[in-house]
Write a protein that holds these residues in place. Structure first.
Motif: not given
Length: 368
Positions: A203-215, A304-308, A328-335
């Motif tokens: 599932l993408h939102r605004e072109g960014v992957l938000r969730r994956s279900i497997a299988p 689930l991706n963690i954004l921002g 290990g990234k500094a959080p910024t909006e939608k990153r």
């Protein structure tokens, strides 16, 4: 064994974490001295065109791979003149140009949405006439996470989209009203042995992957077999080595290829806890000519991706079957700053565990 990785983001970081347990050493090359891989391995920070720095990077390496497909081809070719590079340069070159990529799909009998190259406003108008509206206008190169794209829904949007993207070589594609987004991840070694993970529902939102279900719960046995067959056709044609991800649209029981990624892939992060062998370990096994690992799922997984922002670790780890990965990234909006995966024997067991995890990520119950 010593592996060099072009690129210093989270995918390179996860490759190294998988490889250290196999006794593999790593060296990374990235233009940014603050790249996340610098926290866990040797990083050479220099421009991709700096041949002296690349020679220092290459010293003593057994093989080089890359963690994203926007590495300059000239850099990868320079590296390939000195040491083995996997996936092969031809695969990277194909994936860097959407027109070349779609043309290869068609040549191999892999269905795609209707498409046309666009190099002028007249080309775009012709594409609208031939393909019809709505359509998606994309840059042929460098677009990712929804960047470099515009959706044309009516005639009034044609000139606006051209003004937005017209400085680049473009591709027009028929807009696909799909039921599901799927991906399939395959692995191939230098002598042609192949393994495949089951299709993943994304599932993408605004072109960014938000969730994956497997299988993928929506994938029938026939759909899964077809997706794997398409992936195999690509890997065999390209004499591929490593992990290849193929993204697909599921439309009324048929599959249309969207794009491929010649690398480990965001939709495969669930494999770290959710499969017998992760995509990262299998990529390393492939490029180092080690036996490929079993890809059998350990039940069901949701990633689930963690954004921002960074969620409280205690909120995630308190959920049974949940696993937290921070990059290990500094959080910024939608990153993208991390991901979490929850694993259980059935989707029914996972569903109630998702609510507290979505709450920790600031995601409403109806958003995913």
């Amino acid at each position: 064994m010593k592996v060099g990785v072009l690129g210093g983001g989270q995918l390179g970081r996860m490759l190294a974490l998988a490889g250290y347990q196999l006794g593999v050493e790593f060296r990374f090359f990235d233009p940014s001295s603050g790249a996340p891989v610098g926290q866990i391995g040797q990083l050479i920070a220099a421009d991709y065109g700096d041949h002296d720095a690349l020679k220092r990077f290459l010293d003593g390496l057994d093989v080089v791979t890359y963690e994203f497909e926007s590495i300059p081809l000239s850099t990868v070719r320079f590296v390939a003149d000195h040491v083995k590079v996997f996936p092969p340069v031809a695969a990277l070159e194909t994936a860097q140009d959407r027109l070349v990529e779609k043309s290869l799909f068609q040549e191999l009998g892999i269905p795609t949405p209707a498409f046309a190259p666009v190099d002028s406003l007249d080309d775009l108008r012709s594409a609208v006439t031939r393909i019809g509206l709505p359509l998606v206008l994309k840059t042929r190169r460098m677009g990712y996470d929804g960047k470099g794209q515009a959706v044309l829904r009516d005639e009034s949007s044609v000139e606006r989209a051209w003004k937005q993207l017209g400085g680049s070589r473009l591709l027009a594609e028929k807009y696909v009203a799909f039921q599901h987004e799927l991906s399939v991840i395959g692995v191939r070694d230098p002598v042609g042995r192949e393994v495949f993970y089951p299709p993943i529902e994304n599932l993408h939102r605004e072109g960014v992957l938000r969730r994956s279900i497997a299988p993928a719960p929506s994938a029938t046995l026939e759909t899964a077999a077809l997706a794997i067959d398409y992936s195999r056709r690509l890997m065999d044609r390209l004499e591929y080595v490593g992990v290849l991800a193929l993204e697909l649209f599921s439309v009324d029981g048929t599959l249309l290829a969207n794009e491929m990624a010649p690398r480990v892939h965001n939709s495969g992060h669930w494999t770290i806890e959710g499969a017998e062998t992760s995509q990262f370990e299998n990529h390393l096994r492939a490029i180092l000519s080690l036996p490929l690992g079993v890809t059998t799922p350990r039940g069901c997984s949701v990633m689930l991706n963690i954004l921002g922002h960074i969620p409280p670790a205690e909120s995630v780890l308190a959920v049974e079957g949940a696993h937290l990965h921070l990059y290990g990234k500094a959080p910024t909006e939608k990153r993208k700053v991390g991901h979490l995966t929850v694993v259980a024997q059935t989707m029914e067991a996972i569903q109630p565990r998702l609510w507290p995890l979505q709450e920790a990520l600031g995601i409403g119950r109806d958003e995913l």
